[in-house]
Design an enzyme around this catalytic site. Structure first.
Site, PDB file in Angstrom:
ATOM      1  N   HIS A  72       0.820  -1.191   0.061  1.00 23.90           N
ATOM      2  CA  HIS A  72      -0.260  -0.199  -0.045  1.00 23.90           C
ATOM      3  C   HIS A  72       0.754   1.312  -0.121  1.00 23.90           C
ATOM      4  O   HIS A  72       1.679   1.262   0.794  1.00 23.90           O
ATOM      5  CB  HIS A  72      -0.916   0.173   1.321  1.00 23.90           C
ATOM      6  CG  HIS A  72      -2.088  -1.067   0.918  1.00 23.90           C
ATOM      7  ND1 HIS A  72      -3.399  -0.665   1.551  1.00 23.90           N
ATOM      8  CD2 HIS A  72      -2.476  -1.883   0.066  1.00 23.90           C
ATOM      9  CE1 HIS A  72      -4.390  -1.193   1.258  1.00 23.90           C
ATOM     10  NE2 HIS A  72      -3.848  -2.193   0.264  1.00 23.90           N
ATOM     11  N   TYR A 201      -8.721   5.899   7.473  1.00 19.60           N
ATOM     12  CA  TYR A 201      -8.899   6.529   8.859  1.00 19.60           C
ATOM     13  C   TYR A 201      -9.793   7.652   9.030  1.00 19.60           C
ATOM     14  O   TYR A 201      -9.497   8.678   8.540  1.00 19.60           O
ATOM     15  CB  TYR A 201      -7.565   7.011   9.378  1.00 19.60           C
ATOM     16  CG  TYR A 201      -6.190   5.813   9.597  1.00 19.60           C
ATOM     17  CD1 TYR A 201      -5.625   5.361   8.601  1.00 19.60           C
ATOM     18  CD2 TYR A 201      -6.197   5.368  10.865  1.00 19.60           C
ATOM     19  CE1 TYR A 201      -4.900   4.253   8.622  1.00 19.60           C
ATOM     20  CE2 TYR A 201      -5.219   4.098  11.161  1.00 19.60           C
ATOM     21  CZ  TYR A 201      -4.521   3.775  10.067  1.00 19.60           C
ATOM     22  OH  TYR A 201      -3.709   2.759  10.159  1.00 19.60           O
ATOM     23  N   PRO A 310      -4.056   0.442  19.017  1.00 17.19           N
ATOM     24  CA  PRO A 310      -3.701   0.110  17.921  1.00 17.19           C
ATOM     25  C   PRO A 310      -3.993   0.991  16.598  1.00 17.19           C
ATOM     26  O   PRO A 310      -3.644   0.707  15.442  1.00 17.19           O
ATOM     27  CB  PRO A 310      -5.029  -1.224  17.612  1.00 17.19           C
ATOM     28  CG  PRO A 310      -6.128  -0.624  18.448  1.00 17.19           C
ATOM     29  CD  PRO A 310      -5.320   0.050  19.768  1.00 17.19           C
ATOM     30  N   LYS A 314       1.251  -0.051  15.365  1.00 22.67           N
ATOM     31  CA  LYS A 314       2.720  -0.220  15.504  1.00 22.67           C
ATOM     32  C   LYS A 314       2.953  -1.663  16.357  1.00 22.67           C
ATOM     33  O   LYS A 314       4.175  -1.855  16.445  1.00 22.67           O
ATOM     34  CB  LYS A 314       3.178   0.810  16.538  1.00 22.67           C
ATOM     35  CG  LYS A 314       3.251   2.107  15.603  1.00 22.67           C
ATOM     36  CD  LYS A 314       4.386   2.027  14.492  1.00 22.67           C
ATOM     37  CE  LYS A 314       4.460   3.233  13.664  1.00 22.67           C
ATOM     38  NZ  LYS A 314       4.456   2.677  12.280  1.00 22.67           N
ATOM     39  N   TYR A 402       4.424   6.513  10.099  1.00 22.86           N
ATOM     40  CA  TYR A 402       3.390   5.423   9.751  1.00 22.86           C
ATOM     41  C   TYR A 402       4.240   4.228   8.907  1.00 22.86           C
ATOM     42  O   TYR A 402       4.049   2.897   9.093  1.00 22.86           O
ATOM     43  CB  TYR A 402       2.399   5.853   8.820  1.00 22.86           C
ATOM     44  CG  TYR A 402       1.306   5.049   8.661  1.00 22.86           C
ATOM     45  CD1 TYR A 402       0.330   4.577   9.747  1.00 22.86           C
ATOM     46  CD2 TYR A 402       1.371   3.990   7.525  1.00 22.86           C
ATOM     47  CE1 TYR A 402      -0.895   3.959   9.487  1.00 22.86           C
ATOM     48  CE2 TYR A 402       0.147   3.427   7.419  1.00 22.86           C
ATOM     49  CZ  TYR A 402      -0.911   3.267   8.425  1.00 22.86           C
ATOM     50  OH  TYR A 402      -1.911   2.160   8.204  1.00 22.86           O
TER      51      TYR A 402
HETATM   52  C1  PHB Z   1      -5.780  -3.582  10.831  1.00 24.50           C
HETATM   53  O1  PHB Z   1      -6.188  -4.109   9.701  1.00 24.50           O
HETATM   54  O2  PHB Z   1      -6.178  -4.574  11.824  1.00 24.50           O
HETATM   55  C2  PHB Z   1      -5.494  -2.521  11.366  1.00 24.50           C
HETATM   56  C3  PHB Z   1      -5.093  -1.721  10.244  1.00 24.50           C
HETATM   57  C4  PHB Z   1      -4.462  -0.165  10.647  1.00 24.50           C
HETATM   58  C5  PHB Z   1      -4.273  -0.286  11.930  1.00 24.50           C
HETATM   59  C6  PHB Z   1      -4.897  -1.027  12.976  1.00 24.50           C
HETATM   60  C7  PHB Z   1      -5.399  -2.226  12.670  1.00 24.50           C
HETATM   61  O3  PHB Z   1      -3.839   1.179  12.291  1.00 24.50           O
END
Ligand code: PHB
Ligand code: APR
Length: 408
Positions: A72, A201, A310, A314, A402
């Site tokens: 990605h 997000y 989460p 990380k 990130y």
């Molecule tokens: C996930 O796909 O579980 C996931 C992706 C991004 C995040 C947290 C969890 O920031």
């Protein structure tokens, strides 16, 4: 039983450490309290930083990830019905992330470990680490109803937040830093292709929402089957901010989709695709760091030493960073006889850990709505987002964090 490195826990930290030690000619035994099917099925995170993907490749564990994972190059920030794409490689000199579930990383590492001839003992629960400050630490454990002892030169606690290894560090020598958040994530896996080809997000007055994805392996394929998934057949992984202490059963399927739809609202014609929910669970949000990450010949790695909320994705990446740093230090000691890298382990991991703690905290407070948030705080959040989308410097900072911090 006797080995050079006794490893407690077969999550990503323990499994990768065992693999790296094997590659360096150092023997180890992995003790895992759960059975193999449980470890290979539990739903966890899914984003690999550039350095994590590189480390798995270098360990010889990246073959399926390269076939089935998705690179990605961007993430979307969504707020006030606006959409903004953060172009990761353009801002970081070419760095990106890989979408590949932690469960799949664990399956791949377990398969390699099994091929190598182990030892990896499932249903082997460590009870205590003894003699951490002696030359011969001992891990007491119970396997198939019988108590046994694993004697080792080094013991490593890769046993997650609820493990036992951390307890072997005397309280007077340890410091714990902790923060809990008044919200949690309700996570669902839905049998429908993701509604966007990159992660979204979303900050909304009703709370945070996240759109992510998983390869279809998550639902169809037990370990060991080699056929790659057809392109474009990923399923949706979605999260909703919910109050702390929420029971997943309180949320009905329609209610979840309606709430996701509200929080992902846009000013354009983007739509959220709905489908049957395959799985539903609640993840609490916590920041936690245990210092130091070493006591004598006991080392802590991964969630055993630190937890992040989460939001920044990380947790898995930190576990991998610890395993890489520790394996390098043990190999250095074996090669040169010098403990200098082992002595530096805790300090060098903690520098990376605190950067990840800071970033995860920033992302969490940027995107979630606290139950007691005031209008002032809402405006500050929007101003922080506005800053990221209008300043290349601010956006670069997010993209650098990130895509990951170097493994020291
Ligand atoms: C996930 O796909 O579980 C996931 C992706 C991004 C995040 C947290 C969890 O920031
Ligand atoms: N004895 C043996 N094994 C144990 C014990 C014990 N007493 N206690 C816990 N375990 C096992 C757990 O069953 C689990 O398989 O230790 C393993 C720890 O693995 P993880 O929780 O996956 O931790 P870690 O390898 O550090 O990886 C961190 O996991 O929780 C996520 O978000 C987190 O992505 C991050 C990653």
């Amino acid at each position: 039983m006797r080995t050079t490195v006794g490893i407690i826990g077969a999550g990503p930290a323990g499994l990768l450490l065992a693999r790296l030690l094997h590659n360096a000619g150092i023997d180890s035994v992995v003790l895992e309290s759960r059975d193999r099917a449980y470890v290979e099925r539990r739903q966890r995170a899914g984003i690999l930083e550039q350095g994590t993907a590189d480390a798995l490749r270098a360990a010889g564990a990246g073959e399926r990830m390269d076939r089935e994972g998705l690179r990605h190059d961007g993430i979307e920030l969504r707020f006030a019905a606006r959409r903004h794409r953060v172009d990761l490689p353009a801002l970081t000199g070419g760095r990106s992330v890989t979408v590949y579930a932690q469960t799949e990383v664990c399956k791949d590492l377990i398969a390699l470990r099994t091929e190598e001839g182990g030892p990896l003992l499932f249903e082997a629960e460590a009870l205590a680490v003894e003699g951490a400050d002696t030359d011969r630490p001992r891990i007491r454990f119970r396997h198939q109803g019988t108590e046994d002892v694993l004697e080792c030169d080094y013991a490593v606690g890769c046993d997650g937040f609820r493990g036992v290894a951390r307890r072997a560090v005397p309280a007077r020598l340890a410091r714990v830093f902790e923060r809990t958040y008044p919200f949690a994530w309700l996570g669902v896996l839905a049998d429908v292709p993701p509604s966007h080809d990159e992660l979204v997000y979303a900050r909304h007055d009703r709370g945070f929402a996240l759109l992510s994805m998983r390869p279809p392996a998550t639902r169809h394929r037990p370990s060991g089957q080699a056929a790659p998934p057809p392109a474009g057949s990923f399923v949706s992984r979605l999260y909703l901010q919910v109050p702390e202490g929420t029971d997943a059963g309180e949320w009905g399927e329609e209610e979840i989709w309606d709430e996701l739809e509200r929080r992902f609202e846009t000013a354009d014609d983007w739509t959220l695709k709905r489908g049957p929910l395959i799985q539903k669970s609640v993840t609490p949000m916590r920041s936690f760091v245990h210092e130091p990450m070493r006591h004598g010949r006991l080392f802590l790695a991964g969630d055993a030493a630190h937890i992040v909320p989460p939001t920044g994705a990380k947790g898995l990446n930190l576990a991998v960073g610890d395993a890489v740093t520790l394996a390098r230090a043990l190999a250095h000691e074996k090669r040169t006889g010098s403990p200098e890298l082992l002595d530096a382990y805790s300090g060098s991991c903690l520098r990376r850990v605190w950067q990840a703690e800071r970033f995860s905290y920033d992302m969490t407070t940027l995107l979630h709505r606290a139950p007691d948030a005031t209008g002032f705080e809402d405006r500050i959040q929007l101003a922080r987002l506005e800053r990221i989308v209008s300043s290349r410097a601010a956006e670069t900072d997010l993209a650098e964090c990130y895509t990951g911090f170097p493994f020291g």
